[in-house]
Design an enzyme around this catalytic site. Sequence first.
Site, short mmCIF file in Angstrom:
data_model
loop_
_atom_site.label_atom_id
_atom_site.label_comp_id
_atom_site.label_asym_id
_atom_site.label_seq_id
_atom_site.Cartn_x
_atom_site.Cartn_y
_atom_site.Cartn_z
N ASP A 29 0.87 -1.18 0.00
CA ASP A 29 0.00 0.00 0.00
C ASP A 29 0.90 1.23 0.00
OD1 ASP A 29 -1.69 2.19 0.92
OD2 ASP A 29 -3.12 0.67 1.56
N HIS A 93 -10.69 -6.24 -2.03
CA HIS A 93 -9.29 -6.32 -1.59
C HIS A 93 -9.20 -6.57 -0.09
CE1 HIS A 93 -10.40 -2.06 -1.24
NE2 HIS A 93 -9.45 -1.92 -0.33
N HIS A 95 -6.63 -5.96 3.25
CA HIS A 95 -5.49 -5.25 3.82
C HIS A 95 -4.78 -6.21 4.78
CE1 HIS A 95 -6.64 -1.03 2.76
NE2 HIS A 95 -7.86 -1.55 2.76
#
Length: 129
Positions: A29, A93, A95
């Site tokens: 990220d 998605h 994390h």
Amino acid sequence: MATIFTKIVKGEIPCYKIAEDDNFLAFLDVNPNAKGHTLCIPKEETNKIFDIKDEEYLALMLFSKKVALALEKTVSCKRIGMAVIGLEVPHAHVHLIPLNEMDEMRFQNKVKMTAEEFERLAKSIRDNF
């Protein structure tokens, strides 16, 4: 219109790639909560994680687990946290966030890293994948 993640999958936008197979991609990220904050995505664009097919969902979780284990070998942390938020990008998605304290899961405190630091970290995690 393609999401930013689809553009990353297609190579139109660069990323700090961690792992990839035919169906999934993991990359750092660029606005991380903690050093090593990684996103795992299905290559096929689906807005919400619970809208993906069951088989793909299970495969995404297994892929994410492998990435998390590599992260844990690379980044000093107490554990790897996992979050599925899905509001910021309309592409399913996960994390994965190396955690030493709960604030690292709050998506409020961000860490700054240089491009060189991202590159070195991505290579280290790839080496442990």
